[in-house]
Enzyme design. Structure first.
Site, PDB file in Angstrom:
ATOM      1  N   ARG A 169       0.644  -1.217  -0.139  1.00 50.92           N
ATOM      2  CA  ARG A 169       0.215  -0.417   0.386  1.00 50.92           C
ATOM      3  C   ARG A 169       0.603   1.061  -0.066  1.00 50.92           C
ATOM      4  NH1 ARG A 169      -4.833   1.274   4.212  1.00 50.92           N
ATOM      5  NH2 ARG A 169      -3.260   1.217   5.951  1.00 50.92           N
TER       6      ARG A 169
ATOM      7  N   ASP B 100      -3.819   3.217  13.808  1.00 47.06           N
ATOM      8  CA  ASP B 100      -2.809   3.921  12.578  1.00 47.06           C
ATOM      9  C   ASP B 100      -3.235   5.015  12.318  1.00 47.06           C
ATOM     10  OD1 ASP B 100      -5.291   3.863  10.963  1.00 47.06           O
ATOM     11  OD2 ASP B 100      -3.837   2.204   9.539  1.00 47.06           O
TER      12      ASP B 100
END
Length: 536
Positions: free
Chosen positions: A168, A451
């Site tokens: 990602r 996150d």
């Protein structure tokens, strides 16, 4: 204008660390230059289009399915490419950053795939930007190992088949300030993509798989078209057949939920499906309609579950859309992590089983977990539903019919805004930002793996409550003075819990940045942009 490794017009200002030359090769940097010169202008245009939409929504416009792309949605003849090798069975995907220890743990986790995260679970320190693809290269060569400061050794289990790696990169909005082309900062997205593809793309192909990606934070099908053009440019430049790259798009912004089919269509030769990025989706709901008052004001973020009407509509539509077009539907993150407290552990495993059971029964082909210790619990659920089948692409969910009104039905979400929720937003947000500024983007806080989406939801909800006249369940209005007082109290609590280690952290910077973003008159789209400016 400088020349680096024979690449004209490119300049690197980040320091050259050990083995960086294995990633920052002429081949990789030539690709960075090509992508920048061909696509960066369009990237900036797409970012400007986002701002135009924000202004329109603030003036009273709404979101809806696009009339100009109706023909794509109504054309039943097209499908995305068949699942690529290593992406046929994705029942459990492990997520995490690409530092050396976490890379080894993820590849030993037993998951079918690993989302190697250069985005929300990663802090974009220059060392992390380069060491990420370097660690992935060593993983594919099976030469990776790590010894902790305490002497614990980490290495790949011998002869085990590794999970399929899916990288990602950063979102379109984030720059890479340490690499410039023709005097301009480059795109973090394109840098992450190019460095990994040049270092590891052929290695993946040689192993019978391919270079696969997760694409974050997109807000329109035109942004997906930009990625598709990047894929074709890169494949042609490196001599890789078109269609070798595959990408799963995260539907984690409110606007993208209205363009799911169009996003699949733009990437159809390269598409590997869609993912329900639940935490960023909640952040985007707040951000998109942040000035529209009670109709789009959410209660405490931890009380907004996946079964509330607007979230239910979003996930049901995602599965229906994907399977209609032959694409995988991947479920959201379970942030629970194992605990040494038996009661906390029991609760965590109960919640993850409930969450994955709902997703599997809804037709999702797989789902995410944030810790190796949770892989088997999720695997057990999907094994029970899938059996010997690799996926549920045959479960077309033709019973699902989702309207724009259902996607927009935020006001029916039950729950309240509470002082405890406000305190949690402040405390968790500051703790995450402090860790991010030091270079760690995946942080265990209160038995959850957090996150960047956590910090974004936290500061956005504080901003929304403050600027929309929200009263807490105790009757107290959310004011700047209240936010500042609670921040002082939560900082004191953090300092007491951290003890001697508090003095060595970046707590003053984290507090100042979080508070600045949470109470500012004007809302900033991404917390990570000013935070990145504070990084070396």
């Amino acid at each position: 204008m400088s020349t680096i490794a024979g690449v004209d017009g490119l300049e690197i200002t980040g320091p050259m660390g050990d083995r960086f030359d294995e990633v920052l090769t002429p081949r990789a940097l030539e690709l960075v230059v090509l992508l920048h010169r061909e696509l960066n202008g369009r990237r900036l245009e797409r970012l400007a289009a986002r701002q135009e939409r924000v202004r329109a929504l603030a003036d009273g416009a709404s979101l809806d399915f696009l009339e100009e792309t109706r023909s794509i949605r109504e054309d039943d003849s097209w499908r995305v490419a068949d699942p690529a090798p290593g992406l046929v069975d994705r029942r459990v995907e492990m997520t995490g950053p690409t530092d050396r220890k976490m890379t080894i743990n993820a590849l030993n986790s037993g998951a079918r795939c690993w989302l190697a995260d250069q985005e929300d679970a990663n802090s974009p320190l220059w060392e992390n930007v380069v060491n990420g693809p370097l660690n992935l290269m060593d993983s594919l060569d099976r030469t990776i190992d790590f010894t902790s400061p305490q002497g614990k050794k980490y290495e790949l289990r011998p002869d085990d088949e590794l999970p399929t790696i899916i990288v990602r990169p950063r979102g379109w909005h984030l720059p890479e300030k340490h690499i410039t082309v023709d005097g301009e900062q480059t795109s973090g997205s394109l840098v992450d993509f190019a460095l990994y593809l040049a270092a590891c793309g052929q290695k993946q192909i040689d192993k019978g798989r391919g270079p696969y990606f997760y694409l974050p934070k997109m807000e329109s099908h035109l942004e997906a078209r930009l990625w598709n053009d990047a894929f074709n440019l890169a494949q042609d430049h490196l001599g890789i057949p078109r269609g070798t790259i595959r990408a799963t798009c995260l539907i984690e912004t409110y606007p993208a939920a209205f363009e799911m089919e169009e996003i699949l269509y733009e990437l159809r030769e390269h598409s590997a499906g869609l993912n329900a990025g639940r935490w960023d989706y909640m952040f985007s709901v707040i951000k998109t309609f942040r000035t529209r008052g009670e109709e789009f004001t959410l209660p405490d973020r931890n009380s907004v579950g996946m079964t509330v009407p607007f979230m239910r509509a979003y996930t049901e539509l995602l599965v229906r859309t994907c399977h209609k077009r032959g694409a995988h539907a991947i479920g959201g993150m379970s942030a629970f992590i194992p605990s040494k407290d038996p009661e906390v552990n029991e609760f965590a495993f109960k919640k993850i089983t409930e969450d994955k059971t709902r997703e599997a029964n809804d037709g999702f082909d797989g789902s995410w977990v944030a810790h190796p210790g949770m892989v088997q619990a999720a695997m057990d659920v999907f094994d029970k539903v899938l059996g010997d089948k690799p996926n549920q692409l045959d479960n077309l969910r033709e019973d699902v019919q989702v309207t724009a009104a259902q996607l927009l039905d935020v006001k029916s979400t039950p729950g309240e805004a509470t002082e405890a929720g406000l305190r949690a937003n402040i405390s968790v947000g500051i703790q995450y930002v402090e860790s991010w500024l030091r270079g760690s983007g995946a942080v265990g806080i209160n038995n959850l793996m957090e996150d960047a989406a956590t910090a974004e939801i936290s500061r956005s909800q504080v901003w929304q409550w403050l600027h929309n006249g929200v009263r807490l369940s105790n009757g107290e209005p959310v004011t700047r003075e209240l936010v500042e007082r609670l921040t002082d109290e939560e900082m004191q609590s953090i300092a007491e819990s951290r003890g001697d280690s508090f003095a060595s952290g970046r707590w003053d910077d984290a507090r100042a940045l979080f508070l600045e973003m949470a109470v500012a008159d004007e809302y900033s789209d991404f917390l990570t942009l000013p935070a990145y400016e504070r990084m070396p």
